[in-house]
Enzyme design. Structure first.
Site, PDB file in Angstrom:
ATOM      1  N   TYR A  66       0.833  -1.204   0.000  1.00 51.03           N
ATOM      2  CA  TYR A  66       0.000   0.000   0.000  1.00 51.03           C
ATOM      3  C   TYR A  66       0.866   1.251   0.000  1.00 51.03           C
ATOM      4  CZ  TYR A  66      -3.280   3.554   1.675  1.00 51.03           C
ATOM      5  OH  TYR A  66      -4.030   4.692   1.817  1.00 51.03           O
ATOM      6  N   LYS A  77       1.078   4.223  -2.947  1.00 55.65           N
ATOM      7  CA  LYS A  77       0.748   5.616  -2.679  1.00 55.65           C
ATOM      8  C   LYS A  77       1.966   6.530  -2.858  1.00 55.65           C
ATOM      9  CE  LYS A  77      -3.646   5.622  -1.784  1.00 55.65           C
ATOM     10  NZ  LYS A  77      -4.591   6.402  -2.608  1.00 55.65           N
TER      11      LYS A  77
END
Length: 250
Positions: free
Chosen positions: A154, A158
């Site tokens: 994740y 990002k």
């Protein structure tokens, strides 16, 4: 307070608009006069939000699309049509250790969090350039700059969003298209409630503000970034995390 006419005459596409931050953003832009194209996976929630926005005097329509599928992502861009504002908010987050993250899991994170905005900007920004203006806001995450023992996929996906923000600001800025990002810390949403369950209060102890954020607070920042008040802001990543806590010795 948001002006009801600040975005009148503009069309905004908001991905991941049926819950959490995306829903708050969509409602905020609609209140300011934008026609909002809502994206999500759940048609019933999407149509419910269309009715809710209409009840409040706004205009919206819904398009269902699976952002893990590149062709479906491009279909979303095509059906959205000419948009003046793109808010790339849809996100996938699974906070698991690296050994428990298989290739399919990693690919899903990249597909939704990094590839989908890449494809949407590639499809929609050229028309903004031809019209001489537009605003793109990407929703990043504090996970891109604050490492943790879990969630590496994740965080990496990002971090890519923040890099793309700066590249696109350079690529499209001279043509009048501004590209910025907001990087939230923990926010109380349906997703975080489901993830943390009875331990949700831990989110309120993660920053110097002493509480997690509210989706409306992030929506206010997005409204600033897409609106005329931020006309000289381009290529910025605005941290909205309540302030990082300092580690004290001893």
């Amino acid at each position: 307070m948001n002006s009801s006419t600040a975005l009148r005459g503009s069309t905004a596409l908001v991905t991941g608009a049926t819950s959490g931050i995306g829903k708050a953003v969509a409602q905020s832009l609609a209140r300011q006069g934008a026609e909002v194209v809502l994206h999500g996976r759940d048609r019933s929630r999407g149509e419910a939000l269309v009715k809710e926005i209409a009840h409040d005097g706004g205009t919206a329509r819904f398009i269902a699309a699976d952002l893990t599928d590149a062709e479906d992502t491009l279909r979303l861009a095509s059906q959205a049509g000419d948009v003046d504002i793109l808010v790339s908010n849809a996100g996938l987050y699974e906070f698991v250790p690296t050994p428990a993250t298989d290739a399919a899991n990693f690919d899903r994170h990249i597909a939704v969090n990094t590839r989908a905005p890449f494809l949407l900007v590639g499809a929609l920004a050229p028309a903004m350039v031809r019209r001489g203006g537009g605003s793109i806001v990407l929703v990043g995450s504090s996970a891109a700059r604050t490492p943790a023992p879990v969630g590496a996929a994740y965080g990496a996906s990002k971090a890519g969003v923040e890099v793309l923000t700066r590249y696109w600001a350079t690529e499209f800025g001279p043509s009048g298209v501004r590209v910025n990002a907001v990087s939230p810390g923990p926010v109380h949403t349906e997703g975080t409630s489901a993830m943390f369950g009875e331990h949700i209060a831990v989110l309120d102890r993660t920053n110097a503000r002493g509480r997690a954020g509210d989706p409306g607070e992030i929506a206010d920042i997005v409204s600033f970034l897409v609106g005329p008040a931020s006309s000289y802001v381009n290529g910025s990543v605005l941290f909205a995390d309540g302030g990082e806590l300092s580690s004290l010795p001893g």
